[in-house]
Enzyme design. Structure first.
Site, PDB file in Angstrom:
ATOM      1  N   LYS A  47       5.295-129.545   8.639  1.00 34.94           N
ATOM      2  CA  LYS A  47       4.035-129.937   9.299  1.00 34.94           C
ATOM      3  C   LYS A  47       3.319-128.699   9.816  1.00 34.94           C
ATOM      4  O   LYS A  47       2.100-128.564   9.672  1.00 34.94           O
ATOM      5  CB  LYS A  47       4.333-130.920  10.453  1.00 34.94           C
ATOM      6  CG  LYS A  47       4.827-132.271   9.971  1.00 34.94           C
ATOM      7  CD  LYS A  47       5.442-133.128  11.070  1.00 34.94           C
ATOM      8  CE  LYS A  47       6.083-134.379  10.455  1.00 34.94           C
ATOM      9  NZ  LYS A  47       6.793-135.225  11.410  1.00 34.94           N
ATOM     10  N   GLN A  91       8.485-135.853  17.551  1.00 37.46           N
ATOM     11  CA  GLN A  91       9.305-135.890  16.335  1.00 37.46           C
ATOM     12  C   GLN A  91      10.514-136.799  16.555  1.00 37.46           C
ATOM     13  O   GLN A  91      11.296-136.596  17.480  1.00 37.46           O
ATOM     14  CB  GLN A  91       9.758-134.458  15.967  1.00 37.46           C
ATOM     15  CG  GLN A  91      10.571-134.378  14.687  1.00 37.46           C
ATOM     16  CD  GLN A  91       9.786-134.795  13.441  1.00 37.46           C
ATOM     17  OE1 GLN A  91       8.620-134.448  13.278  1.00 37.46           O
ATOM     18  NE2 GLN A  91      10.416-135.560  12.554  1.00 37.46           N
ATOM     19  N   ASP A 114       0.435-139.814  14.784  1.00 36.07           N
ATOM     20  CA  ASP A 114       1.386-140.536  13.934  1.00 36.07           C
ATOM     21  C   ASP A 114       1.002-142.000  13.734  1.00 36.07           C
ATOM     22  O   ASP A 114       1.551-142.675  12.868  1.00 36.07           O
ATOM     23  CB  ASP A 114       2.783-140.495  14.594  1.00 36.07           C
ATOM     24  CG  ASP A 114       3.713-139.494  13.922  1.00 36.07           C
ATOM     25  OD1 ASP A 114       3.472-139.162  12.752  1.00 36.07           O
ATOM     26  OD2 ASP A 114       4.673-139.062  14.572  1.00 36.07           O
TER      27      ASP A 114
END
Ligand code: NAD
Length: 277
Positions: A47, A91, A114
């Site tokens: 990422k 995460q 997200d």
């Protein structure tokens, strides 16, 4: 034919890079990484690399495995109020003593890159504008890139997780597909998967989908990432399914790069909403 997630992501990212260059400020992503999980570290690296290459700013908050809930909450609150931060990503998975649902609920949904916040999931289920979870969004972008028709097709999804199966089913439904969701309690799974024009495997079991579960000519999307003998293996038995599929994603270089590509697109969208350029 191979659905090449790596090449598709590169092409879409190149176009996004041009748009990012025209912005007055850099979109900024804050990633919270807790503990030492090797897979998580490698996803975060991916990422970071992609977003940096696109001219976006990424800061990683490395937190100790033993950090307490209150400290993570405080960090999220701080990032929520920082006007230079456009996206916040926790995460997953995080250590078991922490409450991931609560932490995600604390992220300002306008910075929820997200798309896991209840608000964004609600917007999805009401078919309203919002941030869509990156993996399902990346899959839709990949199918669209290859001009694969979705309307009227029978889509069978194996897996009903909140991050892949469940949101993906709604996104297919909104594109006028007929959707069947299957899971660990589904009976006679092969009889259902065999009906799929588009079959998505999001299970987390190496080579679970075998040739006898797939209709000849089906489009097969393999979301699974499993580490077997230090190699990455998908949920689909690629070697035997590939000859009968019309299109299939490889693992690696299939859904993985598309997830990161979608994430970068989400950050760009969040930036535009916050900066109103
Ligand atoms: P999860 O563990 O949350 O969900 C797995 C799903 O599989 C569940 O809904 C369960 O009911 C179903 N399942 C389990 N056993 C089954 C069986 N025998 N028959 C039918 N269904 C069964 O997993 P997840 O978070 O959705 O991830 C799934 C896989 O996708 C994992 O390998 C994960 O690493 C991978 N993944 C990849 C990406 C990517 O970017 N490529 C992103 C997210 C997840």
């Amino acid at each position: 034919m191979l659905l090449d997630g790596r090449k598709t992501a590169d092409t879409l990212n190149e176009a996004l890079k041009v748009k990012v260059e025209q912005l007055t400020k850099k979109p900024k992503l804050e990633i919270i990484l807790i503990g030492n999980d090797e897979a998580s570290k490698s996803y975060v690296k991916g990422k970071l690399n992609t977003a940096s290459n696109l001219g976006m700013e990424v800061h990683i908050n490395y937190l100790d495995e033993a950090i307490d809930q209150v400290s993570v909450e405080a960090l999220i609150q701080k990032l929520n109020t920082d006007k230079d931060v456009h996206g916040i990503l926790l995460q997953l998975p995080i250590p078991k003593h922490l409450d991931s649902d609560h932490l995600i609920s604390l992220i300002d949904y306008k910075k929820d890159v997200d798309g896991f916040h209840t608000m964004n999931q609600g917007l999805l289920f009401q078919k309203k504008d919002g941030i869509r979870p990156a993996t399902p969004l990346g899959i839709m972008m990949l199918l669209d890139f290859y001009n694969i028709p979705i309307e009227g097709k029978h889509v069978v999804i194996i897996g009903r997780s909140q991050i892949v199966g469940a949101p993906l089913s709604k996104m297919f439904l909104d594109r006028n597909a007929t959707v069947t969701i299957t899971h660990s309690k589904t009976k006679n799974l092969p009889s259902i998967t065999k009906q799929a024009d588009i079959l998505v495997a999001a299970i987390g079991k190496p080579k679970f989908v075998t040739k006898d579960m797939v209709k000849v000519g089906a489009v097969v999307i393999d979301v699974g990432i499993n580490r077997v003998d230090k190699k990455l293996v998908g949920d689909v038995d690629f070697e035997h399914v590939e000859p009968i599929a019309s299109y299939i994603t490889p693992v690696p270089k299939g859904v993985g790069p598309m997830t990161i590509c979608a994430l970068a697109h989400n950050l760009y969208a969040l930036y535009l909403k916050q900066e109103k350029e």
